[in-house]
Motif scaffolding. Structure first.
Motif, short mmCIF file in Angstrom:
data_model
loop_
_atom_site.label_atom_id
_atom_site.label_comp_id
_atom_site.label_asym_id
_atom_site.label_seq_id
_atom_site.Cartn_x
_atom_site.Cartn_y
_atom_site.Cartn_z
N MET A 1 0.83 -1.22 0.00
CA MET A 1 0.00 0.00 0.00
C MET A 1 0.86 1.26 0.00
O MET A 1 0.43 2.32 -0.48
N VAL A 2 2.07 1.14 0.53
CA VAL A 2 2.93 2.32 0.61
C VAL A 2 3.21 2.89 -0.79
O VAL A 2 3.08 4.10 -1.02
N GLU A 3 3.52 2.01 -1.73
CA GLU A 3 3.78 2.49 -3.09
C GLU A 3 2.54 3.15 -3.69
O GLU A 3 2.63 4.14 -4.41
N LEU A 4 1.38 2.58 -3.38
CA LEU A 4 0.13 3.13 -3.92
C LEU A 4 -0.18 4.49 -3.28
O LEU A 4 -0.83 5.34 -3.91
N MET A 5 0.27 4.67 -2.08
CA MET A 5 0.13 5.99 -1.44
C MET A 5 1.05 7.00 -2.12
O MET A 5 0.67 8.14 -2.38
N LYS A 6 2.24 6.55 -2.42
CA LYS A 6 3.19 7.45 -3.08
C LYS A 6 2.71 7.84 -4.47
O LYS A 6 2.91 8.97 -4.92
N SER A 7 2.06 6.90 -5.14
CA SER A 7 1.67 7.16 -6.53
C SER A 7 0.28 7.79 -6.65
O SER A 7 -0.19 8.08 -7.74
N GLY A 8 -0.39 7.98 -5.52
CA GLY A 8 -1.68 8.67 -5.56
C GLY A 8 -2.88 7.77 -5.81
O GLY A 8 -4.00 8.27 -5.93
N VAL A 9 -2.66 6.48 -5.90
CA VAL A 9 -3.82 5.57 -6.00
C VAL A 9 -4.61 5.62 -4.69
O VAL A 9 -5.83 5.72 -4.68
N VAL A 10 -3.87 5.57 -3.59
CA VAL A 10 -4.48 5.65 -2.27
C VAL A 10 -4.08 6.97 -1.63
O VAL A 10 -2.89 7.25 -1.45
N THR A 11 -5.09 7.78 -1.30
CA THR A 11 -4.77 9.07 -0.67
C THR A 11 -5.42 9.23 0.70
O THR A 11 -5.21 10.24 1.36
N GLY A 12 -6.19 8.25 1.11
CA GLY A 12 -6.82 8.32 2.43
C GLY A 12 -6.78 6.97 3.10
O GLY A 12 -6.86 5.92 2.43
#
Lengths: 515, 515
Positions: free
Chosen positions: A110-121
């Motif tokens: 999930m960390v990578e997805l947070m960095k890439s803006g897929v996950v923002t919350g």
């Protein structure tokens, strides 16, 4: 703005809105109505089975900005969150909020997805591992919302946490969406944390690796709420459910603390027929159960129920007849899974029944005693289980604040020193559980009773227990290890710590390395 | 205004509002959201036990004009409705609406309360006895709302039937409001019809004669929704649950019809593994189960589930392994109560899961076959089970329309003559179940297949069954008994017959004696 514990809070938070300050454990009462999801219809002969997760995303359809929810019964063995988020990333989705009841090291991708803006919350009750590290470092623009297990159920039922799509890891499911957690190779036991999601999400997806003929039985989550059923290779690894902390401690200091915690219960007059009890899966908590069990046997009493995350130890107490029932929102080991499957006295309940403060009465309200841990406790008995001594996120309330609020006697068990640092401080870095709901601190060097409970203090003194003032215990620890320094912190708020009633009890600021 | 069946409807009805005309069994789809009751809170140590019903009325408080709901699992042995309404009358309340899922002769005292204005509205799925008689005679100013069992669940979930206070007859309850129907001297089995009331009423009262220690187990209705618990001497007489119609018919004509109904199922190719089945408690329906059972044994097949009101006959089929599961919304006899208590394959479900058309899929949708009765059926296969040949109310849909809509094959079994009157007419007096959802009529003189199902007709013809045109059967009956005359009717609308989707399929007008 300050809340009733003197914690500084922003008046509003981007991506969250107006902050309601914590005003006392029972000061905030509900004023609204429950969430009202859309009505649906499914015609006879309609098919809910969908070939794969990608197709589910298209059918719903999942859109940028949606909130996807998940439950954490597989703990560090969870296999569904990563699969679903990989599909989200593949489909180019952005700005998703993940409402996952607890986050574990297995959720590192999930960390990578947070960095890439897929996950923002992120909306969760607990987190440890790489996601917690990244959040502490400020990976998200919006603060994480930390809730309690009961508060999450409340937030979903009251619409504060509006779930667009709930993905439910289903150890067994039929083609019409009936689900249970007790059958198949990936059985995880109770599905209690998923109950509110299933009831109030706009769309519900059962993700299973064990499709059974209709009708599935038993049914924990009903076809009435499940829109799609998708079969995947594997939903998780049950071995990951078991944490290393589900064994009784062998540490003599821990055993001494546990023995004293049990004596507190006895001195309070609670070892009697109808006794009810919650304890976590920590080694000292379980050791307390061990001593309580001996006392119950000696006194020949039958308790009413043990509650919470359920361990094999509590199962053995049920099977010995020491409790009439277990009330189970989450299984902590394979024995708990076997028992909830086979023993009708072992009851599966949802998170709302377990601990929501805003329904007609939750199970924690019926607790005599809860045994809890702490990473810090202050002289007003406020407890921190969110941040470590370096200021980084390393946990979360889970059911901590809920059980503390509900139980007649809330006992925190802790070594006076944690690592080399005193556990008692003037002000905890992050308040998770307000001191007014914590009655007793049991350490290896003495027992402190909350001044709000003079009648309890008197009972413990009368019983000859080593009762000390909490300031005295603090001084004792500081004499051994020196006064701990509060860690440096950044300015940015990386998490809001919501109390079970929806008010904000504290914030967590960005990690800042020591200079 | 006419609905799609050509029935004349008023555009609005005083005390009900705008009428939505029936437009086809699946033509009306939901557009709104679910009911959102008030959020609540109950503090630790709060006591839900209340001394008596009068005190409950004061605490709530129950006010003039409120809607009080009740379930009918005790059928003609119900003891709660009369007790509660006696309190309402004693306290001088006026203008109450009673939402009781079915009304039986035991509810006769309600007639006086209707006359005196204590009760001015009735919302039900079925009624027989003095209340039905009085309603037919026009005792109420406002029309009664007749719903289906699934439609009632829908109406409650969707907020069309807004319940202020649900009184739940609880064969077992604990002091925190957990309820089941399977323990104690007044066990009634499934509490399924009360599930929507418990979930969506603004206030929920458990009325019990069997208070058990906390936590009760099993739990059918949870403490999360129950506000008050009151202990009374007796909640009902389980003997009243059993109706005289739960025995297999011994009448040779009835047996012939039943045998032919079973042959229809066989000819349709449905006697196969996974077969699912619903049948009512009427003698001919049960006799059909008897013949189906023989066929299943001969073909060595295992069905998936039997559904509905559950009888001892279906229990014996479960116990023989002919069905994997029973899905039970209501027990029809003591064997059903024993089985649901002891057999984990005997599943208790709520009315929404049973039959609501507006959720993510109800159990009737998964039915292969349902066997139903009729007081009249017309040449378009529309069925009346609400009014008798004199035009008086003597029944109601119950689950009739729901199961007909859901099942792949809906079979109506009926003698060609009812009393001395032909059962097949040009137009039924009151449409309960639309003809498009009825596939086959089986009589002792032949089998008629709905022209909408030519493929089914072909199968029955191929199997050598005595297939006739429905007009032919009608002519046959009229030759024996003459053409029946429609009874005279008054002008006043005494009941609206609501289809399961919330549209009005027909109205019932006031009874008028023949001149």
């Amino acid at each position: 703005m300050k809340n009733s514990l003197g914690r500084m809070l922003p008046e509003t938070v981007a991506g969250f809105g107006a902050v309601k300050p914590f005003a006392g454990a029972f000061a905030t009462t509900p004023s609204g109505v429950r969430k009202a999801p859309r009505q649906k219809t499914v015609l006879p002969k309609a098919n809910k089975l969908v070939d794969n997760l990608e197709e589910v995303f298209r059918r719903i359809p999942v859109r940028d900005g949606m909130t996807l929810s998940f439950h954490h019964h597989f703990r560090n063995g969870d296999g569904v969150v990563n699969q679903v988020l990989a599909v989200a990333a593949k489909l180019g989705l952005r700005d998703l909020t993940i409402a996952l009841s607890s986050v574990f090291p297995v959720h590192a991708p999930m960390v990578e997805l947070m960095k890439s803006g897929v996950v923002t919350g992120l909306d969760t009750d607990y987190m440890s591992g790489p996601v917690a590290e990244a959040v502490s470092q400020g990976v998200l623009a919006k603060p994480v919302i930390f809730r309690t297990h009961g508060g999450r159920a409340r937030a979903i039922e009251c619409g504060d946490l509006a779930v667009d799509v709930a993905f439910i890891a289903a150890p067994a499911a039929d083609d019409y969406g009936n689900i249970n957690g007790v059958q198949g190779e990936t059985a995880c036991g109770s599905l209690g944390y998923a109950f509110p999601d299933a009831e109030y999400a706009e769309v519900v997806v059962a993700v299973t690796d064990n499709l059974q003929p209709y009708p599935l039985h038993p049914i924990s989550i009903s076809q009435e709420r499940v829109d799609y059923v998708v079969v995947v290779d594997k939903i998780g690894d049950p071995k990951g459910i078991v944490s290393g902390t589900t064994q009784i401690t062998k540490d003599p200091v821990g055993l001494k603390i546990a023995a004293n915690a049990a004596k507190v219960i006895q001195a309070a007059g609670l070892i009697r027929d109808g006794f009810s009890f919650q304890t976590g899966a920590g080694g000292a908590s379980l050791a307390t159960a061990h001593f309580v069990r001996k006392m119950m046997k000696a006194a020949n009493v039958t308790g009413s129920f043990a509650l919470g995350g359920i361990t094999g130890y509590l199962v053995s107490m049920l099977e010995e007849g020491l409790f009439r029932n277990l009330i189970d929102v989450q299984g902590f080991d394979l024995e708990a899974i076997r028992s909830i499957r086979d023993n009708p006295r072992h009851l599966e309940v949802g998170a709302g029944m377990y601990a929501s403060p805003f329904n007609a009465g939750c199970a924690v309200n019926k607790l005599d005693v809860v045994i809890l841990g702490a990473t810090e406790i202050d002289t007003a008995f406020n407890v921190n289980v969110v941040t470590g001594s370096d200021g980084k996120i390393m946990g979360g309330s889970g059911g901590h604040s809920d059980a503390a609020a509900g139980a007649s006697v809330t006992i925190v068990v802790a070594n006076l020193l944690r690592g080399r640092l005193p556990i008692i401080v003037d002000n905890v870095l992050t308040v998770t559980t307000p001191g007014e709901t914590v009655d007793v601190l049991v350490t290896e060097r003495g027992i402190a009773v909350n001044p709000l409970r003079p009648e309890l203090k008197e009972k413990l003194v009368t019983a000859g227990l080593p009762v000390r003032d909490i300031a005295e215990l603090k001084a004792l620890a500081e004499k051994m290890a020196g006064a701990p320094k509060a860690p440096p912190q950044g300015e940015k708020i990386v998490a809001l710590v919501e109390y079970r009633d929806g008010t904000i009890i504290d914030v967590v600021r960005q990690y800042k390395a020591c200079e």
